[in-house]
Design a protein around this motif. Structure first.
Motif, PDB file in Angstrom:
ATOM      1  N   ASP A   5       0.833  -1.206   0.000  1.00  0.00           N
ATOM      2  CA  ASP A   5       0.000   0.000   0.000  1.00  0.00           C
ATOM      3  C   ASP A   5       0.867   1.255   0.000  1.00  0.00           C
ATOM      4  O   ASP A   5       0.554   2.241  -0.681  1.00  0.00           O
ATOM      5  N   ALA A   6       1.962   1.218   0.773  1.00  0.00           N
ATOM      6  CA  ALA A   6       2.861   2.372   0.836  1.00  0.00           C
ATOM      7  C   ALA A   6       3.531   2.609  -0.514  1.00  0.00           C
ATOM      8  O   ALA A   6       3.672   3.753  -0.965  1.00  0.00           O
ATOM      9  N   GLU A   7       3.947   1.540  -1.177  1.00  0.00           N
ATOM     10  CA  GLU A   7       4.580   1.663  -2.491  1.00  0.00           C
ATOM     11  C   GLU A   7       3.589   2.186  -3.525  1.00  0.00           C
ATOM     12  O   GLU A   7       3.932   3.013  -4.372  1.00  0.00           O
ATOM     13  N   LYS A   8       2.364   1.705  -3.441  1.00  0.00           N
ATOM     14  CA  LYS A   8       1.316   2.159  -4.360  1.00  0.00           C
ATOM     15  C   LYS A   8       1.024   3.642  -4.163  1.00  0.00           C
ATOM     16  O   LYS A   8       0.886   4.398  -5.128  1.00  0.00           O
ATOM     17  N   ALA A   9       0.956   4.065  -2.901  1.00  0.00           N
ATOM     18  CA  ALA A   9       0.694   5.467  -2.596  1.00  0.00           C
ATOM     19  C   ALA A   9       1.847   6.353  -3.069  1.00  0.00           C
ATOM     20  O   ALA A   9       1.631   7.454  -3.589  1.00  0.00           O
ATOM     21  N   ALA A  10       3.081   5.860  -2.890  1.00  0.00           N
ATOM     22  CA  ALA A  10       4.254   6.633  -3.312  1.00  0.00           C
ATOM     23  C   ALA A  10       4.277   6.801  -4.825  1.00  0.00           C
ATOM     24  O   ALA A  10       4.590   7.887  -5.338  1.00  0.00           O
ATOM     25  N   LYS A  11       3.921   5.756  -5.562  1.00  0.00           N
ATOM     26  CA  LYS A  11       3.880   5.837  -7.022  1.00  0.00           C
ATOM     27  C   LYS A  11       2.795   6.799  -7.484  1.00  0.00           C
ATOM     28  O   LYS A  11       2.980   7.583  -8.422  1.00  0.00           O
ATOM     29  N   ALA A  12       1.634   6.745  -6.801  1.00  0.00           N
ATOM     30  CA  ALA A  12       0.527   7.640  -7.160  1.00  0.00           C
ATOM     31  C   ALA A  12       0.909   9.088  -6.910  1.00  0.00           C
ATOM     32  O   ALA A  12       0.628   9.978  -7.729  1.00  0.00           O
ATOM     33  N   GLU A  13       1.574   9.335  -5.776  1.00  0.00           N
ATOM     34  CA  GLU A  13       2.005  10.693  -5.447  1.00  0.00           C
ATOM     35  C   GLU A  13       3.027  11.202  -6.450  1.00  0.00           C
ATOM     36  O   GLU A  13       2.984  12.361  -6.884  1.00  0.00           O
ATOM     37  N   LYS A  14       3.933  10.317  -6.851  1.00  0.00           N
ATOM     38  CA  LYS A  14       4.967  10.703  -7.812  1.00  0.00           C
ATOM     39  C   LYS A  14       4.359  11.035  -9.173  1.00  0.00           C
ATOM     40  O   LYS A  14       4.768  11.991  -9.836  1.00  0.00           O
ATOM     41  N   SER A  15       3.369  10.265  -9.590  1.00  0.00           N
ATOM     42  CA  SER A  15       2.748  10.491 -10.900  1.00  0.00           C
ATOM     43  C   SER A  15       1.918  11.766 -10.923  1.00  0.00           C
ATOM     44  O   SER A  15       1.690  12.354 -11.982  1.00  0.00           O
ATOM     45  N   GLU A  16       1.455  12.198  -9.742  1.00  0.00           N
ATOM     46  CA  GLU A  16       0.638  13.410  -9.668  1.00  0.00           C
ATOM     47  C   GLU A  16       1.474  14.674  -9.615  1.00  0.00           C
ATOM     48  O   GLU A  16       0.977  15.773  -9.880  1.00  0.00           O
ATOM     49  N   LYS A  17       2.770  14.558  -9.295  1.00  0.00           N
ATOM     50  CA  LYS A  17       3.627  15.737  -9.223  1.00  0.00           C
ATOM     51  C   LYS A  17       3.940  16.246 -10.625  1.00  0.00           C
ATOM     52  O   LYS A  17       4.183  15.441 -11.536  1.00  0.00           O
ATOM     53  N   PRO A  18       3.936  17.581 -10.843  1.00  0.00           N
ATOM     54  CA  PRO A  18       4.264  18.104 -12.180  1.00  0.00           C
ATOM     55  C   PRO A  18       5.712  17.850 -12.528  1.00  0.00           C
ATOM     56  O   PRO A  18       6.582  17.791 -11.655  1.00  0.00           O
ATOM     57  N   GLU A  19       5.962  17.601 -13.803  1.00  0.00           N
ATOM     58  CA  GLU A  19       7.329  17.371 -14.263  1.00  0.00           C
ATOM     59  C   GLU A  19       8.158  18.622 -14.057  1.00  0.00           C
ATOM     60  O   GLU A  19       7.648  19.741 -14.024  1.00  0.00           O
ATOM     61  N   LYS A  20       9.473  18.449 -13.937  1.00  0.00           N
ATOM     62  CA  LYS A  20      10.381  19.582 -13.763  1.00  0.00           C
ATOM     63  C   LYS A  20      10.278  20.498 -14.983  1.00  0.00           C
ATOM     64  O   LYS A  20      10.302  20.053 -16.122  1.00  0.00           O
ATOM     65  N   GLY A  21      10.119  21.775 -14.735  1.00  0.00           N
ATOM     66  CA  GLY A  21       9.986  22.724 -15.840  1.00  0.00           C
ATOM     67  C   GLY A  21       8.539  23.035 -16.159  1.00  0.00           C
ATOM     68  O   GLY A  21       8.247  23.823 -17.051  1.00  0.00           O
ATOM     69  N   GLU A  22       7.602  22.385 -15.442  1.00  0.00           N
ATOM     70  CA  GLU A  22       6.185  22.660 -15.650  1.00  0.00           C
ATOM     71  C   GLU A  22       5.612  23.303 -14.412  1.00  0.00           C
ATOM     72  O   GLU A  22       6.056  23.066 -13.298  1.00  0.00           O
ATOM     73  N   LYS A  23       4.574  24.098 -14.612  1.00  0.00           N
ATOM     74  CA  LYS A  23       3.869  24.689 -13.499  1.00  0.00           C
ATOM     75  C   LYS A  23       2.883  23.653 -12.960  1.00  0.00           C
ATOM     76  O   LYS A  23       2.626  22.643 -13.584  1.00  0.00           O
ATOM     77  N   ALA A  24       2.301  23.955 -11.802  1.00  0.00           N
ATOM     78  CA  ALA A  24       1.368  23.016 -11.183  1.00  0.00           C
ATOM     79  C   ALA A  24       0.205  22.707 -12.091  1.00  0.00           C
ATOM     80  O   ALA A  24      -0.356  21.630 -12.077  1.00  0.00           O
ATOM     81  N   GLY A  25      -0.201  23.666 -12.920  1.00  0.00           N
ATOM     82  CA  GLY A  25      -1.332  23.459 -13.799  1.00  0.00           C
ATOM     83  C   GLY A  25      -0.973  22.661 -15.028  1.00  0.00           C
ATOM     84  O   GLY A  25      -1.833  22.341 -15.849  1.00  0.00           O
ATOM     85  N   GLY A  26       0.300  22.325 -15.234  1.00  0.00           N
ATOM     86  CA  GLY A  26       0.709  21.510 -16.376  1.00  0.00           C
ATOM     87  C   GLY A  26       1.209  22.346 -17.536  1.00  0.00           C
ATOM     88  O   GLY A  26       1.563  21.806 -18.572  1.00  0.00           O
ATOM     89  N   THR A  27       1.264  23.669 -17.417  1.00  0.00           N
ATOM     90  CA  THR A  27       1.733  24.529 -18.492  1.00  0.00           C
ATOM     91  C   THR A  27       3.223  24.753 -18.386  1.00  0.00           C
ATOM     92  O   THR A  27       3.705  25.147 -17.337  1.00  0.00           O
ATOM     93  N   PRO A  28       3.995  24.482 -19.452  1.00  0.00           N
ATOM     94  CA  PRO A  28       5.456  24.678 -19.388  1.00  0.00           C
ATOM     95  C   PRO A  28       5.795  26.128 -19.093  1.00  0.00           C
ATOM     96  O   PRO A  28       5.107  27.042 -19.542  1.00  0.00           O
TER      97      PRO A  28
END
Length: 251
Positions: free
Chosen positions: A227-250
């Motif tokens: 469950d902890a690994e699943k939650a960590a993966k979900a949290e990681k996938s929800e974080k914006p990529e480096k160079g992007e704003k929180a809304g997903g706009t570069p």
């Protein structure tokens, strides 16, 4: 016949390649029934322990190892039968438990050695977990056979879960003095006695192994880790990529 050939072949190869060290071999009776209760760190535990003993040890294995189709399945089934493992159908939790208990009783009544892992499954992190009272204690109290605590040392480093190719290093095996529970003979339906017997055995295994003890079942620990690994993966996938704003706009 098959067991003897398999033991000579596999046991000799294991001892030659890994050179396991052993303490307490004198605690294994030369004849007569006994229950070997061990911690469980690796798939290879069921092979290293029999490899260092002169007597046959029978463990329980899931039925799938004996029923898989194809050439590989037949070879796997022959291998497990050859090293003294008994198949148990785990399709129903209660049925599987009863089948394992009866298999253990049958082994003991033949005057042989029965091997069991009280934790019920491999440790997910190398620590020692709470023993399940349904198997070990019921077989011991139904038969009056002595329980010999066993500690496998470093086998999880040789073959961690998911790894097929083992690492060449020396594992250890510590065998404790037999525990006599004959005073509880026939009380295998008393859950408080079953818990007490199991806890006493786990305490001896802990002393032999030096592992940290965790007072929850290993199956529950595995769920927590998953469950902890699943939650960590979900949290990681929800974080914006480096160079992007929180809304997903570069930027």
């Amino acid at each position: 016949m098959i067991y003897g050939a398999m033991k000579f072949s596999i046991g000799g190869s294991l001892k030659l390649a890994f050179r396991p060290w052993v303490e307490g071999l004198e605690n294994i009776p030369a004849e007569g029934p006994a229950i070997l209760a061990s911690n469980h760190l690796s798939f290879s535990d069921s092979f290293f322990l029999p490899a260092v003993l002169d007597r046959k040890v029978t463990f329980i294995a899931k039925a799938e190892y004996f029923t898989s189709p194809g050439v590989k399945g037949k070879l796997t089934a022959a291998f497990f039968k050859g090293v003294g493992q008994l198949p148990v159908d785990r399709s129903g939790a209660r049925g599987a438990g009863e089948a394992a208990i009866q298999s253990g009783i049958d082994v003991i009544e033949r005057g042989e050695l029965f091997g069991i892992y009280p934790e019920g499954t491999r440790s997910p992190d190398g620590r020692l977990y709470r023993g399940k009272p349904g198997g070990l204690a019921r077989v011991a109290l139904a038969t009056g056979a002595p329980v010999i605590p066993v500690a496998m040392i470093d086998t999880e480093k040789i073959q961690p879960p998911g790894k097929v190719v083992p690492k060449l290093m020396r594992p250890g095996i510590r065998i404790g003095k037999p525990l006599d529970f004959s005073r509880y003979h026939g009380m295998d339906n008393d859950r408080f006695i079953l818990r007490s017997v199991t806890d006493e055995v786990m305490y001896e295994i802990m002393k032999l192994s030096g592992q940290e003890y965790v007072d929850i079942y290993a199956t529950a620990a595995k769920r927590q880790i998953a469950d902890a690994e699943k939650a960590a993966k979900a949290e990681k996938s929800e974080k914006p990529e480096k160079g992007e704003k929180a809304g997903g706009t570069p930027e």
